[in-house]
Enzyme design. Sequence first.
Site, PDB file in Angstrom:
ATOM      1  CG  ASP A  88      -2.023  -0.999   1.145  1.00  0.00           C
ATOM      2  OD1 ASP A  88      -2.220  -1.556   0.051  1.00  0.00           O
ATOM      3  OD2 ASP A  88      -2.689  -1.248   2.169  1.00  0.00           O
ATOM      4  CG  ASP A 107     -12.205  -5.372  -2.017  1.00  0.00           C
ATOM      5  OD1 ASP A 107     -11.264  -6.137  -2.297  1.00  0.00           O
ATOM      6  OD2 ASP A 107     -12.067  -4.136  -1.902  1.00  0.00           O
TER       7      ASP A 107
END
Lengths: 199, 255
Positions: B11, B130
Amino acid sequence: MVAIVKYNAGNIYSVFCACKRLGYEPVITDDPELLRSADKVIFPGVGEARAAMEYLNATGLADVIRSLKQPVLGICIGMQLMCRHSEEGDVDCLGIFDAPVERFRPTSAVDKVPQMGWNTVSANGASDKNCLFEGVADGAYVYYVHSYRVPVCADTIATTDYCGEYSAALHKGNFYATQFHPEKSGSVGEQILKNFLAL
Amino acid sequence: MLAKRIIPCLDVKDGKTVKGVQFVNFRDAGDPVELGKQYSELGADELVYLDITASHEGRKTFTELVQRIAAEVSIPFTVGGGIHELSDVERLLAAGADKVSINSSAIRRPELISEIAARFGVQECVCAIDARLEDDGQWRCYLNGGRIPTERTLFEWAHEAQERGAGEILFTSMNHDGSKQGFAIDALRRLHEELSIPVIASGGAGTKQHFLDVFQQAHVDAALAASVFHFNEIPMAELKQFLADEGVVVRQTCK
């Protein structure tokens, strides 16, 4: 001078970066004179065969590439475009290698198309190991991303296996080509690029 | 044979890696380029960089970062986060990314997948999904990092993404993510069986055995994880050796 053919296919910057990591200062160009005068020419790319051939024919680059005399390395779609004909878009290609380009024909649900990832390359099947694979262990892993492939033919210098054996690399005269991406294949790929650039 | 891939996910915010990284002798764990090089040397097969910056200024920083990664890292990398339209894809691929990962923007406007495939080819587009297994037994897709539920469900959306030209499906189980209790084996196996494109498993990695399970039982093409690698809980080379010993085809770099 190392020239990288500029045309309507992606992934050219990665090849540029890989050459720079090896200490070369490549030029990305579509200028026929620069391409003809370069010591080495790399014909890379990620793209679609018909769109790429239409572009190469329209710009005259097709004839320029065919007539090159110095070592030329085609990568991935570059290699496929150097063949006779591609099933992708049913298009006639440059015809440097007298071989067809066929879509993978999966034999089971296990085989996904595109083949995406690291597979082996074997250059020892050929009677004489090509200089492109000098210092590369048999069965070394290199990175492939493709939905079409070139069957084993007279110009095959290395093979791999995915839905059956096919050409991982080709060589004929001053023309070399790899189906895999040496610029994305870690230290193995760097060795292969280094071998080409040292020809 | 095609090797199963192990993919660390990083990230990135304002050009720096967010989650802490605890490599021994590591110069700058906050630098995504150094970290990527390190992972590459340790034997990672691919990298995913997710830009979690919200600002416009941050996007520019991320593009510059992508150029630096391309210049220094010699394995493939995918970038995701903040990709809304074709021009974002063009910018990131031109900067040297090998693939783009799209998530919320694809659910909001599925045509984006078709556009990327037509313009750049199917191999360029990773569709990230997701999803959470709800009480009604449905795997519901979520937007914005799992904050907004949608009407879409995992399997029908994965099929549509494939039909539209996604080159891979990266499925993160929200039930498993962060749990370190293993991957969502059943859902991943079903994705693998129903789709003709590669499937990347994400969410739940805690041990080496979890990776073995997901490859042997769900037959996925790749497994992605973040913290177990960043905190060196599972050293990359050790994981590859373990998988190879158990009969999984993996790429081992001789070091």
